[in-house]
Design a protein around this motif. Sequence first.
Motif, PDB file in Angstrom:
ATOM      1  N   MET A 136       4.513  -2.748  -2.907  1.00 55.33           N
ATOM      2  CA  MET A 136       3.075  -2.646  -3.104  1.00 55.33           C
ATOM      3  C   MET A 136       2.873  -2.162  -4.529  1.00 55.33           C
ATOM      4  SD  MET A 136       0.409  -0.257  -1.063  1.00 55.33           S
ATOM      5  CE  MET A 136       0.850   1.295  -1.822  1.00 55.33           C
ATOM      6  N   ARG A 137       2.090  -2.890  -5.278  1.00 59.14           N
ATOM      7  CA  ARG A 137       1.967  -2.454  -6.660  1.00 59.14           C
ATOM      8  C   ARG A 137       0.537  -2.046  -6.987  1.00 59.14           C
ATOM      9  NH1 ARG A 137      -0.308  -5.713 -10.808  1.00 59.14           N
ATOM     10  NH2 ARG A 137      -0.546  -7.898 -10.252  1.00 59.14           N
TER      11      ARG A 137
ATOM     12  N   GLN B  59      -7.141   1.626  -1.878  1.00 57.89           N
ATOM     13  CA  GLN B  59      -7.369   0.227  -1.488  1.00 57.89           C
ATOM     14  C   GLN B  59      -7.820  -0.612  -2.668  1.00 57.89           C
ATOM     15  OE1 GLN B  59      -8.573   2.891   0.083  1.00 57.89           O
ATOM     16  NE2 GLN B  59      -8.884   2.560   2.264  1.00 57.89           N
TER      17      GLN B  59
ATOM     18  N   TYR C  36      -4.507  -0.491  -5.480  1.00 56.99           N
ATOM     19  CA  TYR C  36      -3.226  -1.108  -5.128  1.00 56.99           C
ATOM     20  C   TYR C  36      -3.446  -2.467  -4.480  1.00 56.99           C
ATOM     21  CZ  TYR C  36      -0.801   3.305  -5.935  1.00 56.99           C
ATOM     22  OH  TYR C  36      -0.273   4.433  -6.512  1.00 56.99           O
TER      23      TYR C  36
ATOM     24  N   VAL D 296      -2.623  -3.967  -1.545  1.00 61.87           N
ATOM     25  CA  VAL D 296      -2.111  -3.498  -0.266  1.00 61.87           C
ATOM     26  C   VAL D 296      -1.781  -4.688   0.629  1.00 61.87           C
ATOM     27  CG1 VAL D 296      -2.630  -2.144   1.790  1.00 61.87           C
ATOM     28  CG2 VAL D 296      -3.517  -1.422  -0.433  1.00 61.87           C
ATOM     29  N   GLU D 297      -0.569  -4.674   1.158  1.00 66.59           N
ATOM     30  CA  GLU D 297      -0.201  -5.689   2.143  1.00 66.59           C
ATOM     31  C   GLU D 297       0.395  -4.971   3.338  1.00 66.59           C
ATOM     32  OE1 GLU D 297       2.483  -8.044  -0.096  1.00 66.59           O
ATOM     33  OE2 GLU D 297       0.912  -9.002  -1.277  1.00 66.59           O
ATOM     34  N   HIS D 298      -0.046  -5.345   4.515  1.00 70.02           N
ATOM     35  CA  HIS D 298       0.472  -4.676   5.697  1.00 70.02           C
ATOM     36  C   HIS D 298       1.755  -5.344   6.133  1.00 70.02           C
ATOM     37  CE1 HIS D 298      -3.672  -3.331   5.552  1.00 70.02           C
ATOM     38  NE2 HIS D 298      -3.165  -2.218   6.060  1.00 70.02           N
TER      39      HIS D 298
END
Lengths: 443, 860
Positions: free
Chosen positions: B126-127, B485, B488, B490-492
């Motif tokens: 996650m960047r 949120q 970043y 965000v990926e789950h």
Amino acid sequence: MFNRRTFLRAAGVCMPLPWLESMAHGSEAARAAGAGPGRAVFFMVPSGVNMWRWHPKEFGPEYQLSSTLAALEPFRKEMTIFSGLEHTKGGGGGHYEVGVWLTGNTKFENKDSLAIGPNTISIDQHIANEIGGRTRIPSLVLSAPGGTVTASFDAKGAPVSAENNLRRLFGELFGSPDVMQRLARRASLLDLVGEQAKSLSKQLGQSDRRRLDDYLESVRSVEGRLQADRGYFASRPLPIDTEDLKLDVDPQRQREDYFKTMLELTALALRNDQTRIVSILTCGSGHEFFAQWPDFGKMSHHQASHGTNFKPEEEEAKSYALLEGVDKWFVAHLARFLQRLNETQDGDGTLLANTMVLYGGGMSWTHQSSNLPMLLAGGSNLGLKHGSHLRFNPHKNFMGQLEKGVKPEETTVSDVLRTMSERLGVAAAGFGGSRQVIDELLA
Amino acid sequence: MNNGSAWHVVGWVAVLATSASLAPADDAVTFDRDVRPLLTRHCVKCHGGEDPAGSMRLDASEASFADAKAREGWEKVYSQLVRGEMPPPEMPRLNPDELEVVTSWIRRESERGLIAERGGAGRTVMRRLTRVEYARLLEDVLGLHFKNVRLNLHERLPIDPQSPELVNDGELLNFQNLHLKSYVDLAERVVAAAITDEPRPEPFTYRIDPRSLEPTKLGNGEGLRGQVAPNEHAGKSWLASVSVVSAERTDAGGVRMPPRYDSFGGGISHNAAWNISVPFFRPTGVLRIRIRAGAIIPPGEGAPVMRVSLNNERVNEKFILDVASITVANAADELRDYEIEVPLELVDFPYILCERSGQMLVQIGNEYVPLGDRIMPPREKGAANVWPWEEPRLVIDEVVITGPGSGQWPPELHRAVTAAGENIADDELRATAILRDVAAKAWRRPVTADEIGPFVALYKQRLADGQSRDGGLREPLVAILVSPQALYLVEHKAARPAALSGMELANRMSFFLWGGRPDGELSGLGISGKLRDPAVLASQVERMLDDSRSEVFITEFVTRLLALERLEHDPINFDLHVRTFSKKPVAEVRERRLEHDLTLEPVRYFGHVLRNNRPVHELIGSDYLIVNDRLAKYYGLAEVEGGEFRVVPAPEDRRRGWLTMAGVVAAASRGNKEATILRGVYLLDRFLGEHPGVPPGNVEPLEAQAKVEKKLKSLPLREQVALHTAVNTCALCHRKIDPLGFVWAEFDHLGKKAARPAGKPDTPAPVVDCSGKLPDGRAFADLAEFAELLNARKESAGSTGRYRFGEVLIRRLTAYALSRPLNLADDKLISSLVQRAESDGWRLREIIKAIIGSESFTSG
């Protein structure tokens, strides 16, 4: 490591001052126990002086104070007057003096005539970058016009915005009516985003969670700073009687009160160890801002400064009289400021013994940058030796106009700046082209 | 600590195999049974014990791939084995089967270790957004777009840590200590500018027609002067004073302005400018300046540049802020209106100085500088001062200045941000709608009512504190904008690698190709999940590449790939001072513009290849250039008029695309006249795709060495270079680097062909030896052959097949798309992309589509 946050938690919000001392390190830690921390004030008055009456005539310790500096008599053991100082390359004159005085960057000039443009870092910011974090306010930058009228430049060479509003400065130092509210609002904002991060963290894989940790860490350190501010303001460290401080004076029309208050606030900030580095500029070079000095003559300061042009005093009596009046006016403020530092106890000594005050300007005769009017007071606890009138560039005459430039081995303003910086434990070899530390100043 | 080596091998052998906890799946090969005996036989003699060669110890009883350092060490082992660099010739070599055992084992374990570290699932971390992306997000979410004014908000944020290869390396983009404070400060500032709950400021409009101004003597020449009353006001205190310095009237009554630098003669003053001094007003909202302008451009010159600045008009405390620089290319008989919108709260101007002077000065000037060199011809004694060049003139027919209080109130910006709450009477419901709408934009996905709850609670708290209906929105908005949120991507992630959600995929695509958030269409397809359909995906990639926002990708990718930012950051001496009638300020502006165009050329070129879906090999070999007037002059090409870039036939010596662009050669040379080794490093790294290695700390640059060792200096350059690398025992890297650097021997550090000896125009240009060889031994005689070797499309017989430019580019593109450096585990992906490219004719768009369609990109 003992970090600030754990410290704050342990100490609660009411912390004693100076509250960051235990975290200081480096050369300061090596100083005698009980000694106060070192500080530096850079006080610039631009646009030239009456050169016939500024420097003492004699050199060495047995000098007679000149009429302009007479008010400094009580401090002659605590100060050093410089003759023959120039910048490294000999240049940096004219109205660029403000951009050069603390940077030593004689290349500084600007295409758009007198606008403030990119420069190199100034010594106060150089020092503050290193040790500014030890106090609540890394450095104070002040000037009467405010904004970009400043002698302080950051690492990118951009002018550091100067504070000129005394009410705001007071609020910064001692809190304003709404400061607690403001800080509380920001704290609730940080709480909210911190909570966001925590709940987001639960939904992430292990490595992503670790990445969010440094976000949370950053939230916490901003909160820590905020806590420190809140604790500081809540504890009201000084019972200051604001009645005595004239905070709402107009810098132009009530300049006597204005500078008195500004210097008083500076002394308080130093005494409280809220900051250790201060740069004060009275106004831009050319004195548009303080153009008129009716007590000393009808012409404008700038006009008077232009008028002199190496002439004998009697040929330009009015110009020189006006300059002398203004010179003495600022020296009187300096004397009062030094007095204030001298009567304030700090550690085992006086605040003056722990504070170096560099005073002067970057112009001597009209637009000349040779034989600059400068002196250094205070700091005897920091390893400085005072009491003398030092002469540099002895091959030049009093006018400083015989030869252009400075000999390579000669002492320059940058050497003074470097010497001050290194007394505070901040290396500055080569700063502004500095070639040496000034041995004559060292105890 | 063992800081001297690039990889801390002694450390990682000790750190133990957490990867052992991974289920041993298809372990045909095991460390103990298969790998360790090979290492013992071939490596441990040198790489064992307490003081192993190169700090590389290979005699441990277990092997760890658990952390990045450990893997890096093994990757080094892998690459040295594969290249045959190890074991050294005097030691027994591994036979191909043995080699396969060790390398396939390293490959597999490395991939496992990586997956284990990333929470057992994702392949990318996650960047955080880069500061440039974040600033763009703020502008986009709050609608901070102002005509002809750039905000450069990112400059208020701390500089991002970046790798030299990748601008968006997610591993590096972290937060340090107080960094978040700058983000909060910036968000507060932009939100304060966007939300207005103050009363309308005094409206005013100044319409300045030069025909209404009086001719007068100003400065060195003629000028115009007058006072103008605003539309909305009468009364003396509202008069604006206008002066136009060095202005000549046109027949139509407008005003012609020469460039500011021209002070030589002919009655032209150097400070030709419009000075419009407006009484001070409260600096809130947007100041609008509309200028009706055109240009008179003499043949061979470029278009004038209209520079608009704010000025506080205080002598000696002057502060000038350039708010806009606009190239005016339309002819004077086809005047056009140029709009400039200045968001007063978002530009850094010390208004306090204006407040004190009571005036705000708007200045308009012609900041043209010559495109090419100009040397002042010698003047005969007694001859009159005559300016020998005809200059482009900026024609201005009318200036209209409109205050922030005119027009609608609250301003458009405020309306747009609060639009979602329109017609909702209840404060809380309205705030909920607004905050939810902004959060959905900033977080780039649908936002539930639950999620927005805490922000609405903060709003209610602010209302209770006594803030206004709109003012109370500020803090919750700031909180939304600095939430993780927003900051970043965000990926789950599930326990095992799984397909991204449609919206996550949309975000990856838009940050790859636009450097910003998905637009409505992409979001819609993301939410509905249709984006996961390969045909839809491909058509979206096409659409996104056609969109002007893809400039972000093109610029960022090419600039970093070719290290073009060096042109502005490295001290490169263009010597324009001596070639611009010795005016320093003119030379400086000229240099800035030249640097800008030199940086832009390779970018525009890539853009051309991309838009037309050309094969990537054109990037280092074609018969065209993409230049504008300034670059054409720089290259000595026939007349090219106008500042816009266009396709022109390339001269003989500029037909190797990027490899023969002046900006690329200059970036490789870093301002050094003697740059063979620097160029070798650059070529190896940027074009051959191999990291050149880190020199030991005590190595002096060639020039410094030559100064000390007189003997060295007296040798021919090739021998100097050879000696240099020999004395420093750096041969391992330098035998790859040095033979490459000579390929540019014909070009100087500014990317120009080395000049003929002075005073002998007829002598032929000296013949320069540009020969060298690739690290795999293939020799080239000159730049053309070098480019051909890199451009080999198929693995030809006899070559090792490494160092193919097409593959290097695919690697770089993939790393940029995935925001992370590639590793061994990506080799499979790369070879499939290369295969795909071979069958698609190496067309750039197809390559990008293939990357986006790959499993690595579409799953996390």
